[in-house]
Design a protein around this motif. Sequence first.
Motif, short mmCIF file in Angstrom:
data_model
loop_
_atom_site.label_atom_id
_atom_site.label_comp_id
_atom_site.label_asym_id
_atom_site.label_seq_id
_atom_site.Cartn_x
_atom_site.Cartn_y
_atom_site.Cartn_z
N TYR A 1 0.84 -1.20 0.00
CA TYR A 1 0.00 0.00 0.00
C TYR A 1 0.88 1.26 0.00
O TYR A 1 0.61 2.21 -0.74
CB TYR A 1 -0.94 0.00 1.21
N GLU B 1 -3.14 0.52 -4.08
CA GLU B 1 -4.38 0.76 -3.32
C GLU B 1 -5.11 -0.54 -2.99
O GLU B 1 -5.76 -0.66 -1.96
CB GLU B 1 -5.32 1.69 -4.10
N ALA B 2 -5.03 -1.52 -3.89
CA ALA B 2 -5.73 -2.80 -3.69
C ALA B 2 -5.21 -3.52 -2.44
O ALA B 2 -5.95 -4.32 -1.84
CB ALA B 2 -5.57 -3.69 -4.91
N LEU C 1 -4.58 -2.12 0.44
CA LEU C 1 -5.37 -1.61 1.57
C LEU C 1 -6.77 -2.23 1.55
O LEU C 1 -7.29 -2.61 2.60
CB LEU C 1 -5.46 -0.09 1.54
N SER C 2 -7.35 -2.35 0.37
CA SER C 2 -8.67 -2.98 0.26
C SER C 2 -8.64 -4.40 0.82
O SER C 2 -9.55 -4.84 1.50
CB SER C 2 -9.13 -3.04 -1.20
N GLN C 3 -7.55 -5.12 0.52
CA GLN C 3 -7.40 -6.48 1.02
C GLN C 3 -7.29 -6.49 2.55
O GLN C 3 -7.89 -7.33 3.22
CB GLN C 3 -6.18 -7.16 0.39
N ILE D 1 -8.54 -4.28 4.63
CA ILE D 1 -9.87 -3.96 5.17
C ILE D 1 -10.78 -5.18 5.09
O ILE D 1 -11.44 -5.54 6.07
CB ILE D 1 -10.49 -2.75 4.43
N THR D 2 -10.80 -5.82 3.94
CA THR D 2 -11.64 -7.01 3.75
C THR D 2 -11.26 -8.10 4.74
O THR D 2 -12.13 -8.74 5.34
CB THR D 2 -11.48 -7.55 2.30
N LYS E 1 -12.23 -6.66 8.43
CA LYS E 1 -13.44 -5.85 8.64
C LYS E 1 -14.34 -6.41 9.74
O LYS E 1 -14.77 -5.69 10.63
CB LYS E 1 -14.24 -5.74 7.34
N GLN F 1 -15.50 3.54 9.74
CA GLN F 1 -14.96 4.35 8.64
C GLN F 1 -13.92 5.35 9.16
O GLN F 1 -12.86 5.51 8.54
CB GLN F 1 -16.09 5.09 7.93
#
Length: 195
Positions: free
Chosen positions: A15, A20-21, A23-25, A27-28, A31, A53
């Motif tokens: 990241y 950016e992906a 960070l998405s990973q 979070i997923t 979460k 958030q």
Amino acid sequence: MDFQNKTDQELVHLYLKGKEAALSQLITKHKSRIYTSIYLLVKDEYLAEDIFQDTFIKVIKTLRAGKYNEEGKFLPWVLRIGHNLVIDHFRREKRNPTITNSDGFDIFDVLGIHDDSMEEKMIKEQTHKDLKYLIHLLPSEQKEVLIMRHYGELSFKEIADLTDVSINTALGRMRYALNNLRKMMVSKELTLKIG
């Protein structure tokens, strides 16, 4: 690039290199655990989502500022940020947290017998108000552990992780909280007939 098999540490580094992906990973991946820990404290879906958030906004800002201390403990770090934001929320609101069990009922409504006389109901209501008042007189560290343990139903290990202390420290804070509540009840001549 496959991010699913990467460690948290690797995802943070990716990241920071502009992926950016990654960070998405992250979070997923976390979460559910992070959201649940926030929800257990605030007992409100929408508020928990807002704080969740805000937690990741703070995570992103900290990562981009280069202030993340690399110790391979991403999840405990994020949980701590979320926990601090919950505490900040309650301080801002200056109101009592809604004390509910996992079914969404006020814990005090399910204590005791439901067929009380009007006098017994009034006494019980006053007792609950007195108890809530006394809990909020406790030092913040003791109050925090008591609320997380009895009202959030978290284990002492979870409390220790969230508050960044050892399990023994969390247990000690709980013991002090209960002792202080007993002393306050004696000094205020209160008799709390609960459970």
